[in-house]
Design an enzyme around this catalytic site. Structure first.
Site, short mmCIF file in Angstrom:
data_model
loop_
_atom_site.label_atom_id
_atom_site.label_comp_id
_atom_site.label_asym_id
_atom_site.label_seq_id
_atom_site.Cartn_x
_atom_site.Cartn_y
_atom_site.Cartn_z
N SER A 80 -13.01 10.97 40.28
CA SER A 80 -12.59 9.93 39.36
C SER A 80 -11.91 10.58 38.16
O SER A 80 -12.35 11.61 37.67
CB SER A 80 -13.83 9.15 38.95
OG SER A 80 -13.79 8.86 37.59
N ARG A 121 -11.30 12.57 46.43
CA ARG A 121 -10.82 12.22 45.09
C ARG A 121 -11.92 12.31 44.07
O ARG A 121 -13.03 11.84 44.29
CB ARG A 121 -10.35 10.77 45.08
CG ARG A 121 -8.96 10.59 45.54
CD ARG A 121 -8.47 9.24 45.14
NE ARG A 121 -8.15 9.18 43.73
CZ ARG A 121 -7.24 8.35 43.22
NH1 ARG A 121 -6.61 7.52 44.00
NH2 ARG A 121 -6.99 8.33 41.95
N CYS A 126 -9.09 7.82 29.99
CA CYS A 126 -8.58 8.75 30.99
C CYS A 126 -9.36 10.06 30.89
O CYS A 126 -9.65 10.51 29.79
CB CYS A 126 -7.11 8.98 30.65
SG CYS A 126 -6.44 10.48 31.31
N THR A 155 8.81 0.06 5.84
CA THR A 155 9.07 -0.10 4.41
C THR A 155 8.88 1.22 3.67
O THR A 155 9.65 1.56 2.77
CB THR A 155 8.11 -1.17 3.81
OG1 THR A 155 7.93 -2.18 4.77
CG2 THR A 155 8.65 -1.76 2.55
N THR A 180 5.10 0.72 7.79
CA THR A 180 5.69 2.06 8.00
C THR A 180 7.18 2.02 7.70
O THR A 180 7.71 2.88 6.99
CB THR A 180 5.54 2.51 9.48
OG1 THR A 180 4.20 2.33 9.89
CG2 THR A 180 5.96 3.95 9.67
N GLY A 199 -11.07 8.66 35.38
CA GLY A 199 -11.13 7.66 34.33
C GLY A 199 -12.57 7.31 34.07
O GLY A 199 -13.45 7.61 34.88
N GLY A 242 -6.07 0.63 25.47
CA GLY A 242 -7.28 0.44 24.67
C GLY A 242 -7.11 -0.47 23.47
O GLY A 242 -7.98 -1.30 23.18
N GLY A 250 -10.82 2.85 33.03
CA GLY A 250 -9.60 3.46 33.52
C GLY A 250 -9.31 3.00 34.93
O GLY A 250 -10.22 2.68 35.70
N THR A 254 -8.34 12.78 32.90
CA THR A 254 -7.50 13.74 33.63
C THR A 254 -7.54 15.14 33.00
O THR A 254 -7.67 16.14 33.70
CB THR A 254 -6.05 13.24 33.70
OG1 THR A 254 -6.04 12.07 34.52
CG2 THR A 254 -5.11 14.26 34.31
N SER A 306 10.29 -5.82 0.75
CA SER A 306 9.20 -6.53 1.41
C SER A 306 9.18 -6.22 2.90
O SER A 306 10.22 -6.01 3.52
CB SER A 306 9.40 -8.04 1.20
OG SER A 306 8.61 -8.73 2.12
P1 5GP Z 1 -4.52 3.92 26.00
O1 5GP Z 1 -3.53 3.04 25.33
O2 5GP Z 1 -5.77 3.20 26.37
O3 5GP Z 1 -4.79 5.19 25.24
O4 5GP Z 1 -3.82 4.42 27.35
C1 5GP Z 1 -3.43 3.51 28.35
C2 5GP Z 1 -2.87 4.29 29.52
O5 5GP Z 1 -3.86 5.17 30.09
C3 5GP Z 1 -2.46 3.45 30.71
O6 5GP Z 1 -1.24 2.78 30.52
C4 5GP Z 1 -2.38 4.48 31.82
O7 5GP Z 1 -1.17 5.20 31.81
C5 5GP Z 1 -3.49 5.43 31.45
N1 5GP Z 1 -4.69 5.22 32.29
C6 5GP Z 1 -5.32 4.06 32.56
N2 5GP Z 1 -6.39 4.25 33.35
C7 5GP Z 1 -6.43 5.56 33.59
C8 5GP Z 1 -7.29 6.39 34.38
O8 5GP Z 1 -8.29 5.96 34.96
N3 5GP Z 1 -6.98 7.72 34.43
C9 5GP Z 1 -5.89 8.23 33.79
N4 5GP Z 1 -5.63 9.53 33.93
N5 5GP Z 1 -5.07 7.49 33.02
C10 5GP Z 1 -5.33 6.18 32.93
#
Ligand code: 5GP
Length: 349
Positions: free
Chosen positions: A287, A285, A185, A316, A314, A289, A242, A267, A187, A25
């Site tokens: 953005s 800079r 994100c 189990t 998982t 995010g 998220g 983000g 990036t 279980s």
């Molecule tokens: P998730 O669980 O939503 O996939 O990822 C969460 C993580 O995304 C956060 O803990 C942080 O490390 C990263 N993150 C949050 N905001 C941003 C953003 O604006 N840009 C980037 N590059 N990473 C972000």
């Protein structure tokens, strides 16, 4: 220029193979873990999931709800000291589940000193910088460790072996892993930089564990199964943004559209966040995010129950009676398709 031929994998490139199990279980699976931290020497006990230090996830309200499950919250860095004092006064029993977050500036160190002087019961610090490869990040980590030798120190983000080792040897207890995997994100799109999260977790966990350190995999979990894969890959902690967003505890405004409820999630490097907290996006800079509008999901406890149920299941399937044993019981198989999506657009709500 150099090309590495090794294949790097993400959560959706693999599945976990089931194994013979004597567990009957899911109830018999223990998800709580007790860690001895290498540098602070403090013991950390709880279910090793951490709500991300994003301003709609790492809230005091989130910490209150998650602490009931012994789950941790990295509180975002935008609360004032008075707000911290009120939170601490009203919720002393929750303090062992929270991290105070700071970034790279000296004023943030001063604020951290102030918070920890007023609330010495707080045990854990998170130094969070998008690019953990910069020189000033390492200096910041060393400064924080020198100021607070007996607090648990989590720091990141990085994605490779050598820097994980260097951080542990510089006083970090938990290295935070992840460049570019996050749900909001951009990036990887904006810079072309990143490492797939499953492989990054495996590599950094191996490096950290060899030195008695720990890792927290941060970003990229979109299904409960991904959290299990992250633990199976050797992550000691898994940070979620998220998956915990758009809940009552997110403190966001509920937006009504065509009779449905939504909440914004963004983000921390998005234009929305930079404008909200700093008044502008600096010219130099871009953005990294984005902002999204998600269906509102009510209280987070329902989501948490689903997450914990999934991880138990998982365990189990592979015969791990404790979360601690999941990596030992995990064999990943590379797959070209993991989920059948044929009826995704027809879900009855
Ligand atoms: P998730 O669980 O939503 O996939 O990822 C969460 C993580 O995304 C956060 O803990 C942080 O490390 C990263 N993150 C949050 N905001 C941003 C953003 O604006 N840009 C980037 N590059 N990473 C972000």
């Amino acid at each position: 220029m150099l090309i590495e031929e090794q294949e790097y994998l993400d959560f959706d490139n693999v599945l976990i193979k089931p194994k013979r199990s004597t567990l009957n279980s899911r109830k018999n699976v223990t998800l709580t873990r007790t860690f001895n931290t290498k540098n602070s020497k403090l013991e950390v006990e709880g279910i090793p999931i951490i709500a991300a230090n994003m301003d709609s996830v790492g809230t005091f309200e989130m910490a209150k709800s998650l602490a009931q499950f012994q789950i941790f919250t990295a509180i975002h860095k935008f609360y004032e000291i008075e707000e911290w004092e009120n939170f601490a006064k009203e919720n002393p029993e929750i303090l062992k589940y929270v991290f105070v977050t700071i970034g790279s500036s000296d004023t943030e160190i001063e604020k951290l000193q102030n918070i920890l002087q007023k609330i010495p019961e707080i045990r854990m610090i998170c130094v969070d910088i998008a690019n953990g490869y910069s020189e000033h990040f390492l200096n910041q980590v060393k400064k924080v460790r020198a100021l607070f030798p007996d607090k648990v120190l989590m720091a990141g983000n990085v994605v490779t072996y050598e820097i994980t080792e260097e951080l542990i040897l510089s006083g970090v207890d938990i290295v935070k892993i992840g460049i570019g995997p996050g749900s909001v994100c951009t990036t990887r799109k904006m810079t072309g930089v990143g490492v797939p999260q499953l492989s990054a977790t495996i590599e950094c966990a191996d490096a950290a564990h060899g030195l008695g350190g720990l890792v927290c995999t941060d970003g990229g979990c979109v299904n409960v199964g991904d959290i299990s894969k992250a633990f199976g890959a050797g992550a000691d902690f898994v940070m979620l943004g998220g998956m915990l967003s758009a809940h009552k505890e997110s403190n966001g405004e509920i937006i009504f559209r065509n009779g449905e409820q939504f909440m914004a999630f963004y983000g921390m490097s998005s234009s929305k966040s930079m404008k909200k907290h700093y008044g502008k996006v600096n010219d130099y800079r871009a953005s990294e995010g984005k902002e999204v509008l998600l269906p509102y999901r009510g209280e987070v406890k329902h989501t948490v129950q689903e997450i914990l149920g999934g991880i138990r299941s998982t365990c189990t399937y592979v015969g791990a009676d404790k979360l601690k044993h999941l990596p030992k019981r995990t064999t990943f198989i590379k797959v070209s398709r993991q989920i059948n999506t044929v009826y995704n657009n027809f879900e009855r709500t």
